[in-house]
Design a protein around this motif. Structure first.
Motif, short mmCIF file in Angstrom:
data_model
loop_
_atom_site.label_atom_id
_atom_site.label_comp_id
_atom_site.label_asym_id
_atom_site.label_seq_id
_atom_site.Cartn_x
_atom_site.Cartn_y
_atom_site.Cartn_z
N ARG A 181 4.52 -0.32 -5.22
CA ARG A 181 3.44 -1.07 -4.58
C ARG A 181 3.66 -2.54 -4.84
O ARG A 181 3.20 -3.08 -5.84
CB ARG A 181 2.09 -0.62 -5.09
CG ARG A 181 1.66 0.69 -4.52
CD ARG A 181 0.19 0.97 -4.73
NE ARG A 181 -0.08 2.30 -4.23
CZ ARG A 181 -0.48 3.31 -4.97
NH1 ARG A 181 -0.72 3.14 -6.25
NH2 ARG A 181 -0.67 4.50 -4.44
N GLU A 216 0.83 -1.21 0.00
CA GLU A 216 0.00 0.00 0.00
C GLU A 216 0.86 1.26 0.00
O GLU A 216 0.49 2.28 0.59
CB GLU A 216 -0.94 -0.03 1.20
CG GLU A 216 -1.89 -1.21 1.15
CD GLU A 216 -2.81 -1.30 2.34
OE1 GLU A 216 -2.91 -0.32 3.12
OE2 GLU A 216 -3.42 -2.36 2.52
N ALA A 217 2.01 1.20 -0.68
CA ALA A 217 2.92 2.34 -0.74
C ALA A 217 2.22 3.55 -1.36
O ALA A 217 1.35 3.41 -2.22
CB ALA A 217 4.15 1.98 -1.56
#
Length: 146
Positions: free
Chosen positions: A37, A28-29
């Motif tokens: 991600r 969930e970058a």
């Protein structure tokens, strides 16, 4: 530097602002050129990296041995960990055990680290549980590949 489990990206942004080259991964970058991600398992393996930092993320990795083998291949410097030894909590309640089922405990993490890395630094740290700092549930570790 590679940051594993970057969350909202605060550390990665600070390192980039200090002019370090950073790649930060997390499923969930946030958006941005330094972020990917992805999971460690699926990470495309850019590198080598002068350092890898992981904060409270390795206990979640499904195949810890394979992930650490990957880090050995990607790393040209220290592995720096801030981790959570959930299985050291006393007393161990059934609810706590159930809540942490499937996560690696300290014994597993330490055995996998020792098989691949030489310890350069280790210390037990408090870890916050339900708003309270619990001694000996957190640890910091620095190692270099064998």
């Amino acid at each position: 530097m590679l940051e594993i489990g970057c969350g909202q990206g605060d550390l990665a942004r600070a390192m980039a602002a200090a002019e370090y080259e950073v790649v930060a991964i997390d499923p969930e970058a946030p958006d941005g050129p330094i972020f990917r991600r992805t999971t460690l398992e699926a990470f495309d393996g850019l590198g080598p990296f002068d350092a890898v930092v992981a904060s409270r993320s390795l206990h979640h990795v499904h195949d810890l041995g394979a992930a650490l083998d990957k880090l050995v291949r990607l790393l040209n410097g220290p592995l720096i960990l801030n981790e959570f030894a959930w299985d050291r909590r006393e007393p161990m309640t059934p609810e706590w055990e159930e809540e942490h089922a499937g996560l690696h405990g300290y014994g597993v993490m330490r055995a996998e680290l020792d098989a691949r890395f030489e310890e350069r630094f280790f210390e037990w740290r408090p870890y916050t549980v339900d708003g309270e700092d619990v001694p000996g549930l957190g640890f910091r570790y620095v190692g270099v590949a064998r």
